[in-house]
Design an enzyme around this catalytic site. Structure first.
Site, PDB file in Angstrom:
ATOM      1  N   GLY A  72       0.219  -1.426  -0.080  1.00  0.00           N
ATOM      2  CA  GLY A  72       0.390   0.090  -0.185  1.00  0.00           C
ATOM      3  C   GLY A  72       0.974   1.251  -0.470  1.00  0.00           C
ATOM      4  N   SER A  73       1.829   1.425   0.419  1.00  0.00           N
ATOM      5  CA  SER A  73       2.623   2.080   0.719  1.00  0.00           C
ATOM      6  C   SER A  73       3.490   3.148  -0.256  1.00  0.00           C
ATOM      7  CB  SER A  73       4.348   2.251   1.706  1.00  0.00           C
ATOM      8  OG  SER A  73       3.244   2.323   2.765  1.00  0.00           O
ATOM      9  N   ASN A 152      -7.754   4.574   8.113  1.00  0.00           N
ATOM     10  CA  ASN A 152      -7.759   3.402   9.065  1.00  0.00           C
ATOM     11  C   ASN A 152      -7.482   3.669  10.721  1.00  0.00           C
ATOM     12  OD1 ASN A 152      -5.590   5.188   8.103  1.00  0.00           O
ATOM     13  ND2 ASN A 152      -3.783   4.126   9.375  1.00  0.00           N
ATOM     14  N   GLN A 180      -7.630   0.250   4.234  1.00  0.00           N
ATOM     15  CA  GLN A 180      -8.629  -0.734   4.543  1.00  0.00           C
ATOM     16  C   GLN A 180     -10.398  -1.155   4.318  1.00  0.00           C
ATOM     17  OE1 GLN A 180      -7.994  -0.770   7.788  1.00  0.00           O
ATOM     18  NE2 GLN A 180      -5.759   0.045   7.492  1.00  0.00           N
ATOM     19  N   SER A 200      -3.957  -2.870  -0.748  1.00  0.00           N
ATOM     20  CA  SER A 200      -3.160  -3.991  -0.160  1.00  0.00           C
ATOM     21  C   SER A 200      -2.988  -5.339   0.743  1.00  0.00           C
ATOM     22  CB  SER A 200      -1.950  -3.288   1.266  1.00  0.00           C
ATOM     23  OG  SER A 200      -1.707  -3.664   2.083  1.00  0.00           O
ATOM     24  N   HIS A 202      -1.852  -7.448   2.597  1.00  0.00           N
ATOM     25  CA  HIS A 202      -1.752  -8.408   3.898  1.00  0.00           C
ATOM     26  C   HIS A 202      -2.855  -7.089   4.489  1.00  0.00           C
ATOM     27  CE1 HIS A 202      -0.187  -4.433   6.396  1.00  0.00           C
ATOM     28  NE2 HIS A 202       0.155  -4.575   5.397  1.00  0.00           N
ATOM     29  N   THR A 238      11.101  -8.245 -10.760  1.00  0.00           N
ATOM     30  CA  THR A 238      10.999  -9.183 -10.816  1.00  0.00           C
ATOM     31  C   THR A 238       9.853  -9.678 -10.281  1.00  0.00           C
ATOM     32  OG1 THR A 238      13.390 -10.728 -11.932  1.00  0.00           O
ATOM     33  CG2 THR A 238      11.522 -12.233 -10.977  1.00  0.00           C
ATOM     34  N   CYS A 326       1.971   2.722  12.065  1.00  0.00           N
ATOM     35  CA  CYS A 326       2.482   3.373  11.750  1.00  0.00           C
ATOM     36  C   CYS A 326       3.798   4.152  12.952  1.00  0.00           C
ATOM     37  CB  CYS A 326       2.687   4.195  10.790  1.00  0.00           C
ATOM     38  SG  CYS A 326       1.854   2.820   9.943  1.00  0.00           S
TER      39      CYS A 326
HETATM   40  C1  LIG Z   1      -1.617   0.076   5.864  1.00  0.00           C
HETATM   41  C2  LIG Z   1      -1.821   1.615   5.248  1.00  0.00           C
HETATM   42  C3  LIG Z   1      -0.877   1.519   4.390  1.00  0.00           C
HETATM   43  C4  LIG Z   1      -0.339   1.140   4.041  1.00  0.00           C
HETATM   44  O1  LIG Z   1       0.045  -0.115   3.192  1.00  0.00           O
HETATM   45  P1  LIG Z   1       1.121  -1.500   3.467  1.00  0.00           P
HETATM   46  O2  LIG Z   1       0.903  -2.406   2.690  1.00  0.00           O
HETATM   47  O3  LIG Z   1       1.514  -1.561   4.302  1.00  0.00           O
HETATM   48  O4  LIG Z   1       2.698  -0.072   3.419  1.00  0.00           O
HETATM   49  C5  LIG Z   1      -1.769   2.794   3.571  1.00  0.00           C
HETATM   50  N1  LIG Z   1      -2.760   3.591   3.921  1.00  0.00           N
HETATM   51  C6  LIG Z   1      -3.947   2.708   4.630  1.00  0.00           C
HETATM   52  C7  LIG Z   1      -5.132   3.451   5.473  1.00  0.00           C
HETATM   53  C8  LIG Z   1      -3.037   1.360   5.305  1.00  0.00           C
HETATM   54  O5  LIG Z   1      -3.912   0.957   6.885  1.00  0.00           O
END
Ligand SMILES: *Cc1c(COP(=O)(O)O)cnc(C)c1O
Length: 394
Positions: A72-73, A152, A180, A200, A202, A238, A326
């Site tokens: 996500g980042s 989040n 989210q 994202s 995870h 890759t 974070c």
């Molecule tokens: C967790 C989160 C991210 C970052 O995602 P990662 O995959 O952990 O880098 C970005 N935006 C929101 C709203 C999140 O909750």
């Protein structure tokens, strides 16, 4: 092993067993580089292609609009910095909100140091962004509007379709941090007219370190990582094949019976919120009661430090959070709680509990009991609380 009650699903989620099983062959025998020409590589390429379809289907996109990223980042960084770079000739103004994830906020701050102007739009006391305020912030040189689908920390769900209409009336690109939201509430890039969407894996029961940026077909964005020709020349490197395959499977699974899972998690969350608000004094719920993510319950408990409560909860195997994975360890109060007007002395008592489809009623009951007992312990040691009680007696 001590029993774990996992209530930090906004920070990350447990990988579904089926996701792990789908990944394993790609960590073992299917190790070919998907870019190679022999048939071993073909297995990997097929795995990536299938995952791309699965992710696309979840958000009603086309497969060629899905670009795999490192999470996500990275997706947020890519969307914001690449729009800035690609459209700087049109203008250098960006609109976002005060409650975005740091991946968005810090990308914007980075751009401000490089000559861009950013408007950080306020939110109301429940964390809602007003589409009208977005409209009022638009300038001649605005090139991007970035608003998260759901927050989040406090779970508030934004009026994304309304904001996208305003952006597009003015021909401005619209990016949504959907990390989210995707997999938890319906997200449809066509219906919501989203140009760029960060996802994202995870956060939706997939593996960590993998995500995607949806880029609408006609949007020309510069590459983020330069190198090989992967991801239609836009994101070199890759492919992380096992992670991509797992992401695809997770996307497929969260899409199945989403409405039922939402109802189930929402019901349990409401039960948790009800019990906390009625059985514990001096507590506030952060965010909107109705328009919030199914699994999110964020509270501020007065007269205590959220951190102390979290440590005591951990002793009982209960995993909660101070609001954002974070910012753990940071002393500053949450920028989100500040933006919705929570006084700093109340904000320090924040505890976020985020549920998933794995959460049971029994776990919620154990958590409420642990909250009650440990809050009483902490408050009895609190000077502030003692003073409050004295004031009340007078
Ligand atoms: C967790 C989160 C991210 C970052 O995602 P990662 O995959 O952990 O880098 C970005 N935006 C929101 C709203 C999140 O909750």
């Amino acid at each position: 092993m001590k029993r774990i009650i996992y209530l930090d699903n906004a920070a990350t989620t447990k990988i579904h067993l089926e996701v792990l099983e789908e990944m394993l062959p790609y960590l073992q025998e299917n190790y070919g580089n998907p870019a190679a020409i022999y048939s071993l590589a073909g297995q990997s390429a097929k795995g990536v292609a299938k995952a791309r379809d699965q992710v696309a289907r979840l958000i009603n996109a086309r497969r060629e609009e899905i670009y795999f990223t490192g999470g996500g980042s990275e997706s947020d960084n890519w969307a914001i910095k690449a729009v800035a770079e690609s459209f700087a000739h049109k203008g250098k103004h960006i609109i976002t909100t005060k409650i975005e994830h740091h991946a968005v906020l810090h990308s914007c701050e980075y751009l401000e140091k490089r000559g861009f102007r950013v408007t950080y739009v306020d939110v109301d006391a429940e964390g809602f962004v007003s589409p009208e305020k977005i409209r009022e912030s638009i300038r001649q040189d605005t090139i991007l509007i970035s608003v998260m689908a759901a927050n989040n920390e406090i779970g508030t769900i934004q009026p994304i379709a309304e904001i996208s209409r305003i952006a597009h009336e003015k021909g401005i690109l619209f990016h949504v941090d959907g990390v989210q939201a995707v997999g938890h509430i319906p997200m449809d890039v066509e219906e919501m007219e989203i140009d760029l969407l960060s996802i994202s894996a995870h956060k939706l029961h997939g593996p960590k370190g993998i995500g995607a940026l949806y880029i609408r077909k006609n949007v020309k964005l510069s590459s983020f990582l330069h190198g090989g020709a992967q991801e239609r020349h836009r994101r070199a490197g890759t492919h992380n094949v096992p992670a991509i395959v797992g992401f695809g499977k997770a996307a497929e699974m969260v899409g199945e019976n989403m409405a039922e899972k939402m109802d189930k998690v929402t019901l349990l969350r409401e039960y948790l919120i009800d019990r906390v608000l009625t059985e514990i004094p001096h507590v506030r719920l952060n965010g909107s009661r109705e328009k919030r993510l199914p699994g999110n319950a964020s509270f501020c408990f007065s007269f205590i430090e959220g951190e102390s409560l979290l440590i005591l909860l951990d002793q009982r195997g209960i995993c909660g959070s101070g609001g954002s994975a974070c910012t753990t360890g940071a002393v500053d109060p949450s920028h989100v709680l500040m933006a919705i007007g929570v006084p700093p002395e109340v904000a320090k008592g924040v505890v976020r509990l985020t549920l998933s489809e794995y959460t049971t009623k029994e776990e919620v009951d154990l958590t409420v009991e642990a909250l009650k007992e440990n809050l009483e312990r902490l408050r009895n040691m609190s000077v502030e609380y003692e003073q409050y009680l004295k004031r009340m007696k007078k």
